[in-house]
Scaffold this motif. Structure first.
Motif, short mmCIF file in Angstrom:
data_model
loop_
_atom_site.label_atom_id
_atom_site.label_comp_id
_atom_site.label_asym_id
_atom_site.label_seq_id
_atom_site.Cartn_x
_atom_site.Cartn_y
_atom_site.Cartn_z
N LEU A 1 12.58 3.01 3.24
CA LEU A 1 12.91 1.60 3.16
C LEU A 1 14.14 1.44 2.29
CD1 LEU A 1 9.30 0.40 2.40
CD2 LEU A 1 10.36 0.71 4.63
N TRP B 1 11.25 -16.41 0.15
CA TRP B 1 12.03 -15.19 -0.04
C TRP B 1 13.19 -15.60 -0.94
CZ3 TRP B 1 12.75 -11.81 4.97
CH2 TRP B 1 11.48 -11.44 5.45
N LEU C 1 0.97 -1.75 -0.01
CA LEU C 1 1.73 -1.79 1.24
C LEU C 1 1.11 -0.88 2.29
CD1 LEU C 1 4.27 -2.63 2.80
CD2 LEU C 1 5.46 -0.70 1.75
N ILE D 1 12.63 -5.45 6.27
CA ILE D 1 12.02 -5.25 4.96
C ILE D 1 13.14 -5.14 3.94
CG2 ILE D 1 11.84 -2.75 5.31
CD1 ILE D 1 9.23 -2.91 3.63
N VAL E 1 7.37 -3.20 11.77
CA VAL E 1 8.16 -3.81 10.71
C VAL E 1 9.57 -4.03 11.25
CG1 VAL E 1 9.12 -3.54 8.40
CG2 VAL E 1 6.81 -2.74 8.89
N THR F 1 7.31 -8.72 10.15
CA THR F 1 6.83 -7.86 11.22
C THR F 1 6.85 -8.64 12.53
OG1 THR F 1 4.45 -8.38 11.22
CG2 THR F 1 5.26 -6.87 9.50
N PRO G 1 5.69 1.78 8.81
CA PRO G 1 5.52 1.75 7.36
C PRO G 1 5.86 3.05 6.68
CG PRO G 1 3.65 0.76 8.47
CD PRO G 1 4.51 1.35 9.53
N LEU H 1 8.91 -7.75 -2.78
CA LEU H 1 9.23 -7.13 -1.49
C LEU H 1 9.00 -8.17 -0.40
CD1 LEU H 1 10.04 -4.31 -0.38
CD2 LEU H 1 7.62 -3.93 0.08
N TYR H 2 9.97 -8.31 0.50
CA TYR H 2 9.89 -9.26 1.59
C TYR H 2 9.77 -8.49 2.90
CZ TYR H 2 11.95 -12.15 -2.10
OH TYR H 2 12.20 -12.78 -3.30
N ILE H 3 8.80 -8.86 3.71
CA ILE H 3 8.51 -8.11 4.94
C ILE H 3 8.38 -9.07 6.12
CG2 ILE H 3 6.94 -6.48 6.07
CD1 ILE H 3 5.91 -5.77 3.23
#
Length: 199
Positions: free
Chosen positions: A14, A171, A34, A48, A45, A115, A10, A111-113
């Motif tokens: 980014l 998304w 976040l 992202i 992650v 993991t 993190p 924001l699209y994440i």
């Protein structure tokens, strides 16, 4: 792939989709969320990104079309309307500008994440909304591409949880949607296989 950082922590920089070398413009509340509420200790992650900048136009397209139709109607029926037609055209331009500004704020707040454990969508302008689904609890995903999205080479990815009472995530307006969707599917598959092995 531009706009994607893989196998990162993190705290690392980014990259923003559509702005390859620039960090996404986080608002303080989004950055705090976040850092303190989303990512867990040891969670990797894998992906992202933000929506493509086409999100601003595509999400406003229907509204803009309606305003333009009304503006043209005002021009056609100018003789029957009070005041100069220029006032109506300037009002239409102002309304369209305000809608595009709102869409820009929405883009900044998304924001699209992905993991190794979960798939998430963070969105919101004044209030932050969070979609958070463990990968092992994803029933299926689906790529959706309307005509306008196909024209500008973007697409949306729906995430449907196994729990039918839970809302599904999306998304929206992702660049390189096929490649992103394939990575999501592969990550979900690995998570489910790992869960079956460990269980």
């Amino acid at each position: 792939m531009s706009g994607v950082q893989q196998n990162t922590r993190p705290s690392e920089s980014l990259a923003s989709e559509g702005a390859a070398a620039a960090a996404p413009p986080f608002s303080p509340s989004l950055a705090t969320l976040l850092a303190t509420h989303i990512l867990r200790d040891g969670e990797l992650v894998l992906l992202i990104l933000k929506p493509s900048l086409w999100f601003v136009l595509l999400s406003s397209l229907r509204f803009i079309a309606i305003v333009l139709i009304l503006a043209m109607a005002a021009k056609v029926f100018d003789a029957h309307l009070p005041g100069p037609n220029r006032t109506y055209q300037e009002t239409a331009a102002t309304i369209i500008g305000a809608r595009l500004l709102w869409a820009t704020l929405q883009w900044m707040g998304r924001l699209y994440i992905l993991t190794d454990l979960r798939i998430l969508c963070v969105r919101g302008v004044f209030n932050i909304e969070l979609f958070d689904c463990p990968l092992r609890k994803v029933a299926r995903t689906r790529m959706v591409r309307g005509i306008t999205e196909q024209i500008v080479a973007v697409g949306s990815i729906e995430i449907i949880p196994q729990d039918e009472s839970s809302p599904f995530g999306i998304w929206q307006t992702v660049g390189r949607p096929q490649q992103v969707h394939e990575q999501i599917l592969a990550t979900i598959s690995r998570a489910k296989q790992g869960g079956m092995t460990s269980g």
